[in-house]
Scaffold this active site. Structure first.
Site: not given
Ligand code: FAD
Ligand code: AMP
Length: 474
Positions: A122, A190, A192, A194, A211, A277, A279, A451
């Site tokens: 979109g 961070g 992810i 851990l 880190e 590192v 998002r 409890h």
């Molecule tokens: P997203 O989930 O990123 O969704 C965005 C969607 O929009 C995607 O499907 C994408 O394809 C779509 N999109 C983007 N641009 C367009 C476009 N122009 N047109 C059409 N579609 C589009 N959060 C927690 O709260 N608890 C957890 O345990 C947790 N674990 C995580 C573990 C991992 C490994 C990761 C990577 C993240 C984790 N998170 C967790 C973070 C969580 O996934 C995000 O905060 C959350 O998904 C954000 O939601 P959102 O809807 O903003 O975006």
């Molecule tokens: P988070 O933002 O919670 O997912 O954590 C990402 C972590 O990656 C942060 O604590 C950063 O300090 C670390 N980081 C970023 N760049 C580097 C790098 N080049 N080497 C090691 N750690 C990094």
């Protein structure tokens, strides 16, 4: 004429799909556009969270915990299991099934609520029109009175360690290894790094986490981070602090890393490298040049406290805007925006968003850390209580960690609660409710807790704020 809706949501992650459902519940004609392609090559709703984030990571954390417990927890209970093995196909397959169940579930919810899904990319055009480009390149345009941007986030790529998704992987890659890497490198201690580092460590990988920052988990309360670091070391996670990755080279079937710390440059060779590192907000191709929607210096969509972009009828929520990148934060923003659009009183309080890290032990918190209160000059009292004195935790053989409560020194209002230990991902909810109701530690101290339960640690920490915990010296 393009089809006209009351609301178009771009993105069907936890922010977008929740916004769409709430808008439809409120009687608004709603569409949701999403481009995510699942492992089967078909549209998969649910965004990062359901496809490659929260849900699959928790599935693997749970499976790996079961395996780890066989050798490390069951013997204490007098149970020994010989010859336990992991079948990685089943392990990953179970995760994929769960993902499919939940992403498919969003489709059902859209049907039930009469949200119209569109599959494709979109792009917001001027005048609240949305151009959708399908995977086959086909284009169509729809329009709406209100557009909610919920495009989420993507992993940050290091220029000197580019993802090839075979040897150098992002979160999605680390959820789909076809064998347990003998040596796994993780960049970034961070959330992810851990969580996914723990999964593979429990399955037998030799995991080294690099880190760059000198302090471990500096986003959490320092006391909690210290306990967690000790426990992760016991698990065997080799976490090197102040260690900055500067180079990663794929050589044959391994990755040669160079990192720098206070002693100079070091080499490390691993079989797989997870780069975690952080998002970044994802807005690539989302906005036509003349929409008027602004991005900040970190590429996030600029919004006000009501998630409005300042452009008439254009809102933005979730990871694409300021605030913690957490699924529940995006979902609550989605609900609030749908309600504001419908003329209702939406509500979102970023000060009480709970954080959870689903490691072993779990880490959870809400509100301010002790350091933040000190820096802000806020007078506070501290109450703590260890799980070692909680009968239920001892019975579970999981008596690790503590609850730490921070309350205002004069008003007793709860300002922050920080936990590391068993089941704290659930325990934090009680504290969030208390904080949202502007409760005091006295309020929690006067509430009956069952409890023996883990929740008694919250009760005792609240009592401890005024030095009257029962089951420890004050
Ligand atoms: P997203 O989930 O990123 O969704 C965005 C969607 O929009 C995607 O499907 C994408 O394809 C779509 N999109 C983007 N641009 C367009 C476009 N122009 N047109 C059409 N579609 C589009 N959060 C927690 O709260 N608890 C957890 O345990 C947790 N674990 C995580 C573990 C991992 C490994 C990761 C990577 C993240 C984790 N998170 C967790 C973070 C969580 O996934 C995000 O905060 C959350 O998904 C954000 O939601 P959102 O809807 O903003 O975006
Ligand atoms: P988070 O933002 O919670 O997912 O954590 C990402 C972590 O990656 C942060 O604590 C950063 O300090 C670390 N980081 C970023 N760049 C580097 C790098 N080049 N080497 C090691 N750690 C990094």
């Amino acid at each position: 004429m393009s089809e006209k809706f009351d609301v178009i949501v771009i993105g069907a992650g936890p922010a977008g799909y929740v916004a769409a459902i709430r808008a439809a519940q409120l009687g608004l004609k709603t569409a949701c556009v999403d481009a995510f392609v699942g492992k089967d090559g078909k549209q998969a709703l649910g965004g990062t969270c359901l496809n490659v984030g929260c849900i699959p990571s928790k599935a693997l954390l749970d499976s790996s915990k079961q395996y780890y417990n066989i050798a490390h927890n069951l013997p204490v209970h007098g149970i020994t299991v010989e010859g336990a093995k992991v079948d990685l196909g089943t392990f990953i397959g179970r995760k994929d099934k769960i993902v499919k169940q939940f992403t498919g579930g969003i489709g059902q919810l859209f049907k039930a609520n009469k949200v119209t899904p569109f599959f494709g990319k979109g792009k917001l055009l001027k005048g609240n029109e949305v151009e959708i480009t399908g995977n086959d390149g086909s284009k169509q345009t729809i329009s709406a009175t209100n557009v909610i941007l919920a495009s989420g986030s993507v992993p940050i790529e290091l220029p000197f360690a580019k993802f090839d998704n075979k040897f150098i992987v992002d979160n999605a890659g680390a959820l789909d290894f076809t064998e347990v890497p003998k040596r796994l490198g993780v960049i970034g201690a961070g959330v992810i790094g851990l969580e996914l580092g723990s999964v593979w460590k429990r399955l037998g990988s030799d995991v080294t986490v690099l880190e760059a920052l000198p302090d471990f988990l500096s986003v959490a309360d320092a006391d909690i981070a210290k306990i967690a670091a000790k426990e992760f070391a016991k698990l065997g996670l080799n976490i090197k602090l102040g260690a900055k990755l500067t180079k990663a080279e794929i050589k044959k079937n391994e990755v040669a890393l160079t990192y720098e710390d206070k002693d100079g440059a070091h080499e490390l060779v691993v079989d797989k490298l997870l780069v975690a590192v952080g998002r970044r907000a994802y807005t690539d191709g989302l906005l036509a040049d003349d929409t008027g929607v602004k991005l900040d210096e970190r590429g996030r969509i600029v919004v006000d406290e009501h998630n409005h972009t300042g452009v008439n009828g254009v809102w933005a929520i979730g990871d694409a805007v300021r605030g913690p990148m957490l699924a529940h934060k995006g979902s609550e923003e989605g609900v609030a925006v749908a309600e504001w659009i419908a003329g209702k009183a939406g509500h979102i309080n970023l000060d009480t968003v709970p954080w959870v890290i689903y490691t072993e032990p779990e880490i959870a918190w809400a509100g301010k850390t002790e350091k933040q209160l000190k820096d802000e000059g806020v007078p506070y009292k501290v109450g703590t209580f260890p799980f070692a004195a909680i009968g239920r935790a001892v019975a579970m053989n999981e008596a690790i960690g503590q609850v730490k409560m921070l309350a205002h020194a004069e008003t007793d209002r709860i300002l922050g609660v920080h936990m590391v230990g068993p089941g704290v991902s659930e325990l934090i909810a009680e504290c969030v409710v208390a904080m949202e109701f502007k409760g005091s530690s006295e309020d929690l101290a006067r509430i009956v807790h069952a409890h023996p339960t883990l929740s008694e640690a919250v009760h005792e920490a609240a009592l401890s704020v005024d030095k009257r915990a029962i089951h420890k010296g004050n």
